[in-house]
Design a protein around this motif. Structure first.
Motif, mmCIF file in Angstrom:
data_model
loop_
_atom_site.group_PDB
_atom_site.id
_atom_site.type_symbol
_atom_site.label_atom_id
_atom_site.label_comp_id
_atom_site.label_asym_id
_atom_site.label_seq_id
_atom_site.Cartn_x
_atom_site.Cartn_y
_atom_site.Cartn_z
ATOM 1 N N GLN A 192 -10.246 -2.055 1.934
ATOM 2 C CA GLN A 192 -11.312 -2.848 1.624
ATOM 3 C C GLN A 192 -11.326 -4.223 2.326
ATOM 4 O OE1 GLN A 192 -14.083 -1.831 0.062
ATOM 5 N NE2 GLN A 192 -13.342 0.215 -0.290
ATOM 6 N N ARG A 228 -0.564 0.044 -4.020
ATOM 7 C CA ARG A 228 -1.875 0.476 -4.350
ATOM 8 C C ARG A 228 -2.415 1.614 -3.719
ATOM 9 N NH1 ARG A 228 -5.543 -4.929 -3.250
ATOM 10 N NH2 ARG A 228 -5.360 -4.966 -1.064
ATOM 11 N N GLU A 252 -7.920 1.356 -1.517
ATOM 12 C CA GLU A 252 -8.118 -0.081 -2.083
ATOM 13 C C GLU A 252 -7.774 -1.090 -1.019
ATOM 14 O OE1 GLU A 252 -6.311 -1.010 -5.838
ATOM 15 O OE2 GLU A 252 -7.050 0.563 -6.852
ATOM 16 N N SER A 253 -6.701 -0.942 -0.253
ATOM 17 C CA SER A 253 -6.347 -1.752 0.964
ATOM 18 C C SER A 253 -7.313 -1.910 1.918
ATOM 19 C CB SER A 253 -4.890 -1.414 1.202
ATOM 20 O OG SER A 253 -3.818 -1.563 0.198
ATOM 21 N N THR A 309 0.820 -1.103 -0.130
ATOM 22 C CA THR A 309 0.148 -0.193 -0.023
ATOM 23 C C THR A 309 1.078 1.288 -0.239
ATOM 24 O OG1 THR A 309 -1.522 -1.201 1.147
ATOM 25 C CG2 THR A 309 -1.914 1.249 1.120
ATOM 26 N N ASP A 354 -6.646 -10.612 0.414
ATOM 27 C CA ASP A 354 -7.574 -10.330 -0.743
ATOM 28 C C ASP A 354 -8.022 -11.636 -1.172
ATOM 29 O OD1 ASP A 354 -7.428 -7.604 -0.630
ATOM 30 O OD2 ASP A 354 -6.215 -7.288 -2.257
#
Length: 239
Positions: A213, A206, A210-211, A191, A233
Motif C-alpha cells: 500500500q 506483515r 499490506e506493505s 514484510t 507509513d
C-alpha cells in the motif's frame, strides 16, 4: 492511462504492488527474470509481462524497447527488485560477507536501479507526470539505525543495509539531477517475503499485500507531489 513498470514483480512486494496499481487503473508491466513465473503473475493480475533481469544490460534494454514499442509510453517506474544473501552459521542464519556475495547484492540492489532508471529515463521524460519509486529500507537510514526506538537499530547488517543506504542516496541524487521526474524512496515496513531465502509464512513481518500500500501510494502521486524524499507509513523518514 498511466503505464507502470515494476521490477522484481512476479512475487512478494512487487506482485502485490502491481495488484494495487492494476486495481487503480494503471497498465502495469510485471518485470521478472523468470518468464514462466512472470507470465503467470501477469495473467493472474491482469497485467503485462516483460522479461527483465536488472543485472543484465541487454535484458534491461530489451524490456524498455518492448515497452516503447507497445506505444503506451512509461509514466511510473517502481524499482523493487532486491536480494539479500544469507547462510547458516553455527545454527543461525547470517549474512554472507564474501566478495562475490556482496557484489551480487550491490549489483542487484544498487547498480540494477541505475541500469533500469537510465534506460527508462527517455520514456519517463515524455510523460506528463513521471514518477520513480525506489524501494529502500530503514536498515539503510542512518537516522533509523541510530534510533533505539526503531527495529533497524537492533539488526546489524553489513551488506543489505548499506546497499539500501546507497538506494536512498541514489534517490536524492537523481532528484537533483533529473528535476523533471519525481524520485522518492519508500520503506515498506517489515514484510514477510522470501528475500532472505526463508518461508514467508514463518516470517514475523506483515503480509506483502499490506506493505504494498505504501509503495503504491507513492507510485500514484500527482504532478504536485514531492521529490527527493524518504517515506514510510507514518510519513517522511529521516535519512
Amino acid at each position: 492511462m498511466t503505464t507502470t513498470l515494476i521490477t522484481g514483480a512476479n512475487k512478494g512486494l512487487g506482485k502485490e504492488t502491481a495488484r494495487v496499481l492494476v486495481e487503480a487503473g494503471h497498465t502495469v508491466y510485471v518485470g521478472s527474470r523468470d518468464e514462466a513465473r512472470g507470465r503467470a503473475a501477469a495473467d493472474e493480475l491482469g497485467a503485462r509481462f516483460v522479461q527483465l533481469d536488472v543485472t543484465d544490460d541487454a535484458s534491461v534494454a530489451a524490456a524498455i524497447a518492448r515497452i516503447e514499442a507497445d506505444g503506451d509510453g512509461l509514466d511510473v517506474l517502481v524499482n523493487n527488485a532486491g536480494i539479500a544473501s544469507y547462510e547458516f552459521r553455527d545454527g543461525q542464519v547470517g549474512e554472507k560477507h564474501d566478495g562475490p556475495s556482496v557484489l551480487s547484492v550491490f549489483d542487484t540492489n544498487v547498480v540494477g536501479i541505475v541500469r533500469v532508471t537510465q534506460a527508462a529515463l527517455p520514456l519517463l521524460r515524455r510523460s506528463a507526470n513521471p514518477v520513480v519509486v525506489n524501494v529502500s529500507s530503514a536498515l539503510g537510514s542512518f537516522w533509523a539505525v541510530h534510533e533505539d526506538s526503531r527495529p533497524a537499530s537492533h539488526f546489524p547488517t553489513i551488506v543489505y543495509g548499506p546497499s539500501k543506504a546507497a538506494v536512498s542516496m541514489l534517490t536524492v541524487q537523481y532528484a537533483k539531477l533529473v528535476p523533471e521526474v519525481k524520485f522518492n524512496a519508500v520503506e515498506p515496513g517489515i514484510t514477510a517475503t522470501e528475500l532472505g531465502g526463508g518461508d514467508p509464512g514463518a516470517h514475523p513481518g506483515r503480509p506483502a499485500s499490506e506493505s504494498a500500500q505504501i509503495v503504491a501510494k507513492w507510485a500514484l502521486i500527482g504532478a504536485d507531489g514531492p521529490t527527493g524524499t524518504f517515506q514510510e507509513d507514518a510519513g517522511e523518514l529521516g535519512w
